[in-house]
Design a protein around this motif. Structure first.
Motif, mmCIF file in Angstrom:
data_model
loop_
_atom_site.group_PDB
_atom_site.id
_atom_site.type_symbol
_atom_site.label_atom_id
_atom_site.label_comp_id
_atom_site.label_asym_id
_atom_site.label_seq_id
_atom_site.Cartn_x
_atom_site.Cartn_y
_atom_site.Cartn_z
ATOM 1 N N PRO A 71 -14.517 -0.600 12.205
ATOM 2 C CA PRO A 71 -14.729 0.370 12.557
ATOM 3 C C PRO A 71 -13.221 1.631 11.230
ATOM 4 N N TRP A 72 -13.331 2.973 11.398
ATOM 5 C CA TRP A 72 -12.737 3.434 10.835
ATOM 6 C C TRP A 72 -10.615 2.979 11.386
ATOM 7 N N LEU A 73 -9.709 2.879 11.154
ATOM 8 C CA LEU A 73 -8.530 1.949 11.935
ATOM 9 C C LEU A 73 -7.609 2.986 10.996
ATOM 10 N N PRO A 74 -6.020 3.112 11.920
ATOM 11 C CA PRO A 74 -4.949 3.859 11.389
ATOM 12 C C PRO A 74 -5.041 3.059 9.871
ATOM 13 N N TRP A 75 -4.143 3.658 9.285
ATOM 14 C CA TRP A 75 -3.661 3.309 8.449
ATOM 15 C C TRP A 75 -4.828 3.894 7.471
ATOM 16 N N ASP A 76 -5.837 3.722 7.396
ATOM 17 C CA ASP A 76 -7.203 3.249 6.663
ATOM 18 C C ASP A 76 -7.098 1.757 5.988
ATOM 19 N N VAL A 77 -7.297 1.170 7.032
ATOM 20 C CA VAL A 77 -6.333 -0.523 6.952
ATOM 21 C C VAL A 77 -8.512 -1.153 6.840
ATOM 22 N N GLN A 78 -9.243 -0.929 7.343
ATOM 23 C CA GLN A 78 -10.637 -0.420 7.006
ATOM 24 C C GLN A 78 -10.836 -0.808 5.210
ATOM 25 N N LEU A 79 -10.367 0.019 4.504
ATOM 26 C CA LEU A 79 -10.398 0.509 3.185
ATOM 27 C C LEU A 79 -9.743 -0.718 2.307
ATOM 28 N N LEU A 80 -8.436 -1.126 3.028
ATOM 29 C CA LEU A 80 -8.241 -3.218 2.154
ATOM 30 C C LEU A 80 -9.299 -3.983 2.337
ATOM 31 N N TRP A 81 -9.706 -4.273 4.019
ATOM 32 C CA TRP A 81 -11.348 -4.461 4.142
ATOM 33 C C TRP A 81 -12.281 -4.751 3.457
ATOM 34 N N LEU A 82 -12.644 -3.629 2.785
ATOM 35 C CA LEU A 82 -13.467 -2.124 1.456
ATOM 36 C C LEU A 82 -13.701 -3.573 0.530
ATOM 37 N N ASP B 115 -2.656 -8.640 8.542
ATOM 38 C CA ASP B 115 -1.310 -8.432 8.888
ATOM 39 C C ASP B 115 -0.538 -7.516 8.392
ATOM 40 N N ILE B 116 -0.416 -6.051 8.512
ATOM 41 C CA ILE B 116 -0.355 -4.890 8.214
ATOM 42 C C ILE B 116 1.380 -4.627 8.640
ATOM 43 N N GLU B 117 2.033 -4.408 8.418
ATOM 44 C CA GLU B 117 3.488 -3.469 9.144
ATOM 45 C C GLU B 117 4.111 -2.295 7.894
ATOM 46 N N ARG B 118 4.394 -1.299 9.115
ATOM 47 C CA ARG B 118 5.045 -0.262 8.440
ATOM 48 C C ARG B 118 6.590 -1.042 7.501
ATOM 49 N N ALA B 119 6.609 0.223 6.342
ATOM 50 C CA ALA B 119 7.554 -0.509 5.232
ATOM 51 C C ALA B 119 8.758 0.757 4.828
ATOM 52 N N TYR B 120 8.370 2.011 6.138
ATOM 53 C CA TYR B 120 9.341 3.218 6.171
ATOM 54 C C TYR B 120 9.777 3.693 7.369
ATOM 55 N N GLN B 121 10.252 4.083 7.698
ATOM 56 C CA GLN B 121 11.049 4.970 8.564
ATOM 57 C C GLN B 121 10.329 6.472 9.084
ATOM 58 N N VAL C 243 4.391 4.152 3.256
ATOM 59 C CA VAL C 243 4.122 2.577 2.823
ATOM 60 C C VAL C 243 3.870 1.945 3.931
ATOM 61 N N TYR C 244 2.685 0.510 3.516
ATOM 62 C CA TYR C 244 2.994 -0.441 3.936
ATOM 63 C C TYR C 244 2.939 -2.185 3.359
ATOM 64 N N CYS D 220 0.876 -0.753 -0.302
ATOM 65 C CA CYS D 220 -0.067 0.084 -0.424
ATOM 66 C C CYS D 220 0.939 1.474 -0.365
ATOM 67 N N ARG D 221 0.211 2.396 -0.788
ATOM 68 C CA ARG D 221 1.286 3.190 -1.064
ATOM 69 C C ARG D 221 0.296 4.368 -1.130
ATOM 70 N N VAL D 222 0.879 5.810 0.242
ATOM 71 C CA VAL D 222 0.021 6.812 0.272
ATOM 72 C C VAL D 222 0.453 7.311 0.002
ATOM 73 N N ALA D 223 -0.148 8.323 -1.805
ATOM 74 C CA ALA D 223 0.513 9.287 -2.537
ATOM 75 C C ALA D 223 0.287 10.406 -1.719
ATOM 76 N N PRO D 224 0.474 11.957 -1.523
ATOM 77 C CA PRO D 224 0.024 13.267 -1.265
ATOM 78 C C PRO D 224 -0.268 13.633 -2.760
ATOM 79 N N LEU D 225 -1.017 14.390 -3.095
ATOM 80 C CA LEU D 225 -1.782 14.837 -4.065
ATOM 81 C C LEU D 225 -1.463 16.620 -3.644
ATOM 82 N N VAL D 226 -1.015 17.036 -2.860
ATOM 83 C CA VAL D 226 -0.536 18.526 -2.557
ATOM 84 C C VAL D 226 0.641 18.423 -1.561
ATOM 85 N N GLU D 227 1.584 19.533 -1.496
ATOM 86 C CA GLU D 227 3.178 19.986 -1.316
ATOM 87 C C GLU D 227 2.945 18.880 -0.163
#
Length: 388
Positions: free
Chosen positions: A151-162, A77-83, A62-63, A46-53
């Motif tokens: 419910p709502w979860l950190p890292w938007d994990v609920q969207l993976l379930w969706l 099972d999701i793990e943070r892959a960035y520092q 990245v997860y 999973c990659r989160v890309a901000p579209l604003v500066e």
């Protein structure tokens, strides 16, 4: 008469056999059609890309995830892959469902602990705290939520379930499923209707191919305050989030999403005009999808000491959750310890690793004691021999 009776019995048996073959033929799923019970596993990024500066030095989020689906049961099972730029929080989540409720665990590594602003990182207290974390003596955090929808979860994990599991709740293009409360547009107005519009995949009706969340043209400012009304044309509502299924793969008769994207939009209001602009994207790519190798319970494994906040107790406990510590298993509502816990009666549970540390302590004690006993015995024999 005897031959006639035998013929009748043979005919009945043959008829039953033919009927059984017909039933099996009618109930068997042809190749290529979706199974009644999806069973697959997938892993990817999973990659989160901000579209604003973004601020300078902000790392890309990245997860890495591993997902298993076994009918109504699932596990992510999701793990943070960035520092991150600074420590704090947790580095891993495990979320699952047994088909009835949702279970969440958060895992912290020793390097994830962050001291308070007034606490020096080289103090004895801080080093002792990190050592406790390294040994697993500090409780990790966990929650249980009633119902099969996360419910709502950190890292938007609920969207993976969706994307992988939630399509079954959208079987018709009727009203929005009320159980999906993580789509709330404004936490200050939790009772506001959630306007969702979606399209199901034409080859597998359990799968969403597109979903739009429409935000109303006004927003709550809080209790007792007049709502904020967006300027035209946003006052008639606007798209706040868009889900797009980009690629799938057939696994065991079920279609599995292998690439999809969520895009968020925010109002862009100036003195002379009002419009929409994309603000952030969540892109998911599956690197491996395969049939499920073994059945799952949907319960995240424990093995460490966890402090669990169980929200299933709230309707039975004046709106208060049950909080307990465990490292062995999740408490269930039909167990005596669950009921006793709501009364404030808790069974003592040994912390994880205690038996192992006890065994090593006993071993060490015996290792010291054994030579001592042997030495004393030899001394007595020599002393008795000299007297004789």
């Amino acid at each position: 008469m005897k031959n006639k009776s035998l013929m009748l019995r043979a005919g009945a048996c043959l008829g039953g056999l033919v009927l059984g073959v017909i039933v099996v033929a009618l109930t068997a799923s042809p190749k290529g059609m979706a199974q009644d019970r999806p069973a697959f596993e997938a892993e990817g990024m999973c990659r989160v890309a901000p579209l604003v500066e973004a601020s300078p030095g902000t790392p890309q989020k990245v997860y890495r995830f591993v997902l298993q689906v076994d009918g109504p049961r699932w596990l992510i099972d999701i793990e943070r892959a960035y520092q991150p730029s600074r420590p704090g929080g947790f580095s891993r989540q495990v979320i699952g469902s047994d088909g009835r409720d949702v279970y969440v665990t958060w895992h912290m590594r020793p390097e994830d602990y962050e001291p308070s602003p007034d606490q020096p990182t080289n103090s004895l207290e801080w080093r002792a705290l990190k050592e406790q974390g390294r040994r697993g003596l500090l409780p990790q955090w966990a929650e249980v939520h009633p119902g099969p929808v996360p419910p709502w979860l950190p890292w938007d994990v609920q969207l993976l379930w969706l994307a992988f599991c939630g399509g079954e709740l959208f079987g018709t293009n009727g009203p929005s499923p009320l159980g999906i409360r993580f789509f709330l547009a404004n936490p200050a107005d939790p009772d506001a209707p959630v306007d969702l519009r979606w399209t199901l995949h034409r080859k597998d009706s359990r799968l969403l191919s597109r979903l739009v969340r429409v935000r109303p043209g006004k927003a709550s400012r809080g209790p007792g305050k007049p709502p904020f009304v967006y300027p035209p044309p946003l006052d008639k509502g606007f798209t706040n989030m868009l889900y797009e299924l980009l690629a799938t793969e057939e696994v065991g008769g079920s279609l599995v999403p292998t690439r999809f994207r969520f895009t968020w939009f925010q109002p862009k209001i100036s003195r002379y005009s009002a419009g929409m602009a994309p603000s952030q994207q969540l892109e998911v790519e599956v690197e491996r999808a395969a049939p499920l190798r073994r059945s799952i319970t949907g319960l995240p494994p424990l093995g460490k000491l966890f402090q669990v906040t169980d929200h299933r107790a709230e309707p039975m406990n004046d709106g208060k959750p049950l909080v307990y510590q465990t490292h062995k298993d999740w408490w269930q509502t039909n167990e005596t310890r669950f009921v006793n816990g709501m009364r404030g009666i808790f069974e003592e549970e040994k912390p994880p690793g205690l038996a192992r540390w006890t065994a090593w302590a006993v071993f060490g004690f015996l290792a010291v004691l054994y030579p001592l006993v042997i030495g004393v015995s030899r001394y007595r024999r020599r002393r008795n021999a000299s007297r004789g």
